[in-house]
Design a protein around this motif. Structure first.
Motif: not given
Length: 259
Positions: A2-8, A29, A33, A232, A235, A239
């Protein structure tokens, strides 16, 4: 992986006080994400400018003028959120004002009300009106921005300390009520952070330079915080990485309250 962008990804977030400071950093931020953003602020032009930048960078964002003291504004902003994005998953109650450095014996009731109506009533109204939208989505995350001055006292800041301390216990009460609804509610307690709010307060103080030096010295890490450092944490709480956290106080203060 997973990439950070996929977290949210697929989440919808409403951030109050999003035109500058911690609110702006948090909106940026959350957008980075993957969340769709509603940026609200009493400063409509400022919120709109940030939203435009997020859209230009490939994100989804809208903005709205918002006085968090007004129930009708909350109703309108939530209606806009649902109309544009279909629901709400994340609420960041960030809008607030600083203390005016008035001694308690000289503090007028209207000064007290000005601070508490924004810093505490605004958080209550946010949860009161956003709660049903979060429940309708099957749960979500509320992040209430408190302060280290909601944990320790500070001279000349009675109304501010009371309002931020109120946010802390309001958060815990809501966390208990809403745990069966799968709505997590946590508070963030920043130390002194270099935001426009803090910078303006120091500029308006006759001994601003000296006060800044004292504030820096009061943080064992030897500096003031940065808005991005608080974002940070926001976020993280938004999540699933914080899925077992509710009613918690996340202190980010460079060691200020460890002393």
């Amino acid at each position: 992986m997973s990439t950070a962008k996929e977290k949210l990804a697929g989440k919808v977030a409403l951030v109050t006080g999003a035109a500058s400071g911690i609110g702006e950093a948090s909106a940026r931020k959350l957008s980075a994400e993957g969340a769709a953003l509603v940026l609200s602020d009493i400063n409509e032009a400022g919120a709109a400018a940030v939203a435009s930048e997020l859209v230009a960078a490939g994100g989804k964002a809208i903005s709205s003028q918002h006085d968090v003291r007004q129930p009708q504004d909350w109703e309108r902003v939530l209606a806009i959120t649902i109309e544009n994005f279909g629901g709400l998953d994340i609420l960041v109650n960030n809008a607030g004002i600083a203390a005016d450095n008035t001694e308690l014996m000289k503090l007028e009731l209207d000064q007290w009300h000005k601070v508490t109506s924004i810093n505490l009533d605004g958080v209550f109204l946010g949860m009161r009106y956003a709660g049903p939208a979060l429940e309708q989505r099957g749960g979500g995350s509320v992040i209430n921005i408190s302060s280290i001055l909601g944990k320790v006292g500070f001279p000349g800041a009675a109304a501010y300390c009371a309002s931020k301390g109120g946010v802390s216990l309001l958060t815990k009460s809501a966390a208990l009520e809403w745990a069966p609804l799968n709505i997590r509610v946590n508070s963030v307690h920043p130390g002194f952070v270099e935001t426009p709010l803090v910078i303006e307060a120091l500029q308006n103080d006759d001994d601003g330079v000296a006060v800044r030096e004292l504030l820096v010295a009061a943080h064992p890490l030897g500096r003031l915080g940065q808005a991005q450092e608080i974002a940070n944490a926001v976020a993280f709480l938004a999540s699933d990485e914080s899925s077992f956290m509710t009613g918690s106080e996340l202190v980010i203060d460079g060691g200020y309250t460890a002393q």
